[in-house]
Design an enzyme around this catalytic site. Structure first.
Site, PDB file in Angstrom:
ATOM      1  N   GLU A 291       1.275   7.878  14.464  1.00 32.99           N
ATOM      2  CA  GLU A 291       1.748   7.203  13.250  1.00 32.99           C
ATOM      3  C   GLU A 291       2.383   8.193  12.269  1.00 32.99           C
ATOM      4  O   GLU A 291       1.984   8.291  11.109  1.00 32.99           O
ATOM      5  CB  GLU A 291       0.601   6.417  12.593  1.00 32.99           C
ATOM      6  CG  GLU A 291       0.036   5.348  13.521  1.00 32.99           C
ATOM      7  CD  GLU A 291      -1.032   4.460  12.919  1.00 32.99           C
ATOM      8  OE1 GLU A 291      -1.772   4.933  12.052  1.00 32.99           O
ATOM      9  OE2 GLU A 291      -1.116   3.292  13.338  1.00 32.99           O
ATOM     10  N   ASP A 370      -6.567  -1.546  18.447  1.00 34.82           N
ATOM     11  CA  ASP A 370      -6.953  -1.092  17.121  1.00 34.82           C
ATOM     12  C   ASP A 370      -7.989  -1.989  16.451  1.00 34.82           C
ATOM     13  O   ASP A 370      -7.642  -2.785  15.592  1.00 34.82           O
ATOM     14  CB  ASP A 370      -5.702  -1.012  16.233  1.00 34.82           C
ATOM     15  CG  ASP A 370      -5.930  -0.177  14.993  1.00 34.82           C
ATOM     16  OD1 ASP A 370      -7.008   0.434  14.880  1.00 34.82           O
ATOM     17  OD2 ASP A 370      -5.036  -0.141  14.139  1.00 34.82           O
ATOM     18  N   GLU A 398     -11.435  -3.581   8.547  1.00 33.69           N
ATOM     19  CA  GLU A 398      -9.989  -3.724   8.400  1.00 33.69           C
ATOM     20  C   GLU A 398      -9.466  -5.050   8.964  1.00 33.69           C
ATOM     21  O   GLU A 398      -8.741  -5.763   8.288  1.00 33.69           O
ATOM     22  CB  GLU A 398      -9.289  -2.538   9.084  1.00 33.69           C
ATOM     23  CG  GLU A 398      -7.775  -2.648   9.053  1.00 33.69           C
ATOM     24  CD  GLU A 398      -7.078  -1.433   9.656  1.00 33.69           C
ATOM     25  OE1 GLU A 398      -7.765  -0.510  10.129  1.00 33.69           O
ATOM     26  OE2 GLU A 398      -5.838  -1.417   9.655  1.00 33.69           O
TER      27      GLU A 398
HETATM   28  O1  GCW Z   1      -5.307   0.833  12.379  1.00 32.70           O
HETATM   29  C1  GCW Z   1      -4.676   1.878  11.851  1.00 32.70           C
HETATM   30  C2  GCW Z   1      -4.880   1.701  10.397  1.00 32.70           C
HETATM   31  C3  GCW Z   1      -4.429   2.917   9.667  1.00 32.70           C
HETATM   32  C4  GCW Z   1      -5.225   4.097  10.201  1.00 32.70           C
HETATM   33  C5  GCW Z   1      -4.969   4.229  11.701  1.00 32.70           C
HETATM   34  C6  GCW Z   1      -5.770   5.331  12.342  1.00 32.70           C
HETATM   35  C7  GCW Z   1      -5.960   6.069   9.097  1.00 32.70           C
HETATM   36  O2  GCW Z   1      -4.181   0.552   9.993  1.00 32.70           O
HETATM   37  O3  GCW Z   1      -4.655   2.714   8.314  1.00 32.70           O
HETATM   38  O4  GCW Z   1      -4.912   5.286   9.560  1.00 32.70           O
HETATM   39  O5  GCW Z   1      -5.319   3.037  12.331  1.00 32.70           O
HETATM   40  O6  GCW Z   1      -6.829   5.016  12.883  1.00 32.70           O
HETATM   41  O7  GCW Z   1      -5.357   6.455  12.343  1.00 32.70           O
END
Ligand code: GCW
Length: 684
Positions: A291, A370, A398
């Site tokens: 990311e 995720d 989340e």
């Molecule tokens: O799911 C995503 C989240 C991000 C997070 C990422 C991760 C810290 O939306 O906010 O960043 O995973 O786990 O690195």
């Protein structure tokens, strides 16, 4: 008047049963502490506070043994001071402990014995848990060892005070780009964590931004040191998330190439500097090439190169590199049907098995996508026998209602930990991969993203405290039943009222399934508002770059991840699981749309069609959310009104929000499929 909510499961409410008080007082009047260290000091303090609150006494604390009724604290090194005590320290591991009540003609003693001081502290918390739950103490013979070596919490806190995916206020660690002055709060957090056996914490977000990059410099290390010493007193090691490109960001070099000698040298010096401040520093948590975070890919190096370079720097000091496997293409073209985000971690890491240094651990999210309400278990678990692995769970909710909805995750975590990988034939559950017993891992364990913030009750939803508690207890021992953990927590948090216990336990244990019912169906995931991840938005991510699609059209829905006709993801599992998921006949209903694209008229094993299942569960889900609220209202006069109202408000929001989910999902699929609900319920 937020005292109870703040104290969470360490309330130590005054016991009103006079006979029991009298009995407990027998031992509690004298605390004899043979060991002496900051950790033992914490145990002593905790006992002192707790016993005075619960029993209305002032225990006498002494450092030698007297022939009186007492509670004795000792670690293995003080064993010689305990004459005639017959205990076998070989039965416990490094963090293990024993609690023994020994009664003679003259007196009775409760021994809290740890191999090390941390064990003594855990024993003290265990004893207090028993007392808070009104257990008998006269014949204790408890032998406990944590199953997992690393029991870790990851804070996603930024120094500006915000928390990535935080739903309970602001950071307790930072404010306005500096460290918080409220060290008491951090200490209370340490107590909560230690009471459930947590022994490691990373104190900043894995997305390491500009200011936080400086946490490893002499400008901020003194503050990190202060925080580390708070945690140290509770047996918890401090870790930092680092910016992989620190060599560039901090100004000295123009590269972060892990094979560059200057880069290596820079990190070696950096490690030396950090350990000068914090001699027992835990190590680095690293999100790299993920990311938009920098990583070794920029230099055509792989993850082993990146992790090993850091590992070499930390190795002389016993530090660890915890390297996250959340690596995937986050700039995918939705038109591209061959790329499958679920495959990414395995494709990147599996080929590197055996190439990582001994002090590197791969931290793997429980699922390949995720933290969805339901997804398959990551096929990477068990697939790398020569590389230390650990689990990453998400306590912060989340994708599971953001602590506005009740969603107790212990049942989900248990299911994941019990999942049979077949890595070593039948009976190779995930929990035995991550506890290091299946393969000879030097380091392993379980980490989770925390759900706390500076809200008066830590977790926004007071009932979400159960997730933090449950995470710790389950990580200590993944074989504990969800019911056991739940009851322990309720007793300590809400007292001993049977109706309260029964109702809250039902609420918690069913809540994950309920949340699943009214949100995204059959393992397909997402369908949330982009970025915020709260609230229904079926196509929110459908034409985006994130690789998270459901592929619904007028005929059907789901992601074909089979070898035969799909992305081939199923082949990443061991044979038995590959076969189970590959075939429509054996793929479990709850993951059907994670693995297959099927027509709406496809019949599930439950006997209903996919479309009817969607309608049914969404109508049910709302009813069940209403039942959660109704159950709660039966407790109105049994719970202090502030906590009662607060939780009621959240449950009301959950009900109305579940309707939003129900109507949007049902309407969407009715419009796509044109198929009516068999029961003719209201669909818009
Ligand atoms: O799911 C995503 C989240 C991000 C997070 C990422 C991760 C810290 O939306 O906010 O960043 O995973 O786990 O690195």
């Amino acid at each position: 008047n937020h005292k109870e909510s703040y104290a969470a499961w360490l309330q130590y409410k005054k016991i009103d049963d006079a006979a029991l008080v009298k009995e407990y007082q027998k031992w509690a009047s004298n605390i004899e502490s043979l060991a002496d260290s900051i950790v033992i000091q914490s145990a002593q303090n905790e006992l002192n506070t707790a016993l005075s609150l619960m029993l209305d006494i002032q225990p006498k604390i002494s450092s030698d043994i007297k022939p009186v009724n007492s509670i004795v604290l000792a670690s293995m090194k003080e064993l010689n001071l305990l004459d005639k005590l017959d205990v076998d320290f070989d039965q416990i591991n490094e963090d293990g402990y024993m609690i023994k009540t020994v009664t003679s003609d003259e007196n009775s003693t409760i021994y809290l014995l740890g191999k090390r001081d941390a064990g003594v502290l855990y024993a003290a918390f265990h004893l207090l848990r028993l007392m808070q739950n009104r257990e008998k103490l006269d014949h204790l013979n408890i032998v406990e060892s944590p199953k997992n070596q690393l029991r870790m919490i990851n804070q996603w806190d930024n120094m500006d005070g915000s928390i990535e995916r935080g739903y309970a206020g602001k950071s307790i660690f930072y404010k306005d780009d500096v460290f918080s002055e409220e060290l008491n709060r951090i200490q209370d957090y340490a107590r909560l964590l230690s009471s459930v056996g947590i022994n490691a914490i990373s104190i900043n977000n894995v997305n390491v931004h500009q200011v936080e990059t400086n946490l490893i410099t002499s400008s901020l290390l003194p503050k990190v040191t202060e925080v580390a010493s708070i945690f140290r007193a509770y047996g918890i090691k401090t870790f930092l998330s680092i910016n992989y490109a620190s060599t560039i960001q901090l100004g000295d070099l123009d590269t972060a190439d892990p094979l560059d000698p200057e880069v290596k040298e820079w990190w070696k010096n950096k490690a030396k500097e950090i350990y000068r401040f914090i001699p027992d520093f835990g190590g680095f948590l690293v999100k790299a090439d993920s990311e938009h975070r920098p990583g070794p890919f920029t230099y055509n190096r792989n993850h082993a190169d990146g992790a090993n370079m850091l590992a070499e720097a930390l190795e002389p000091f016993g530090g660890l590199v915890i390297w996250r496997c959340f690596v995937y293409n986050c700039l995918q073209d939705w038109r591209d049907r061959s790329t499958d985000r679920a495959r990414a971690a395995y494709d990147h890491f599996k080929p590197l098995d055996g190439q990582f240094h001994e002090n590197v651990i791969l931290q793997i999210k429980n699922g390949p996508m995720d933290f969805q309400v339901r997804e398959a278990v990551s096929p990477l678990f068990g697939a790398m026998p020569q590389t230390n692995q650990m689990m990453e769970f998400q306590v912060t909710q989340e994708y599971t209602g953001q602590q506005r909805h009740l969603c107790y995750l212990v049942p989900q975590w248990k299911e994941i930990l019990d999942f049979d990988t077949y890595a070593n034939g039948e009976g190779s559950p995930v929990k035995q991969v991550v506890d290091g017993s299946m393969f000879p891992y030097r380091y392993s364990g379980i980490a989770a993203v925390s759900n706390i913030g500076n809200d008066y009750n830590w977790t926004g939803h007071t009932l979400a405290q159960a997730n933090l508690y449950g995470f710790g207890r389950l990580t200590w021992n993944p074989d504990l039943e969800a019911e056991t953990i739940t009851n322990e927590w309720i007793g300590q948090t809400f007292g001993q009222d049977e109706l309260v216990n029964e109702q809250i336990s039902q609420m918690l244990l069913k809540s994950w399934e309920i949340y699943e019912h009214y949100t995204s169906p059959l393992g397909v995931g997402w369908m949330v508002n982009p970025h915020y991840h709260y609230g229904p938005n079926v196509d929110g991510y459908e034409y985006s770059v994130w690789g998270t699609y459901h592929f619904a059209d007028c005929h059907g829905i789901g992601v074909d991840r089979t070898v035969q006709t799909g992305t081939g993801y199923t082949a990443q599992y061991f044979k038995e699981n590959t076969e189970m998921y590959e075939s429509l006949d054996t793929c479990p209903d709850e993951l059907l749309l994670f693995f297959h694209h099927v027509p709406y008229t496809h019949k599930l094993k439950s006997g209903v069609t996919v479309i009817q299942h969607i309608y049914n569960t969404h109508f049910e889900g709302v009813q069940e959310a209403e039942e959660l609220k109704e159950r709660w209202t039966t407790l109105k006069d049994r719970i202090n009104s502030e906590r009662y109202e607060d939780i009621l408000n959240r449950l009301e929001e959950q009900v109305s929000h579940s309707k939003e989910w129900r109507d949007i999902i049902n309407t969407y699929f009715y419009r796509k499929s044109g198929i009516a609900d068999e029961q003719n319920r209201k669909i818009y």
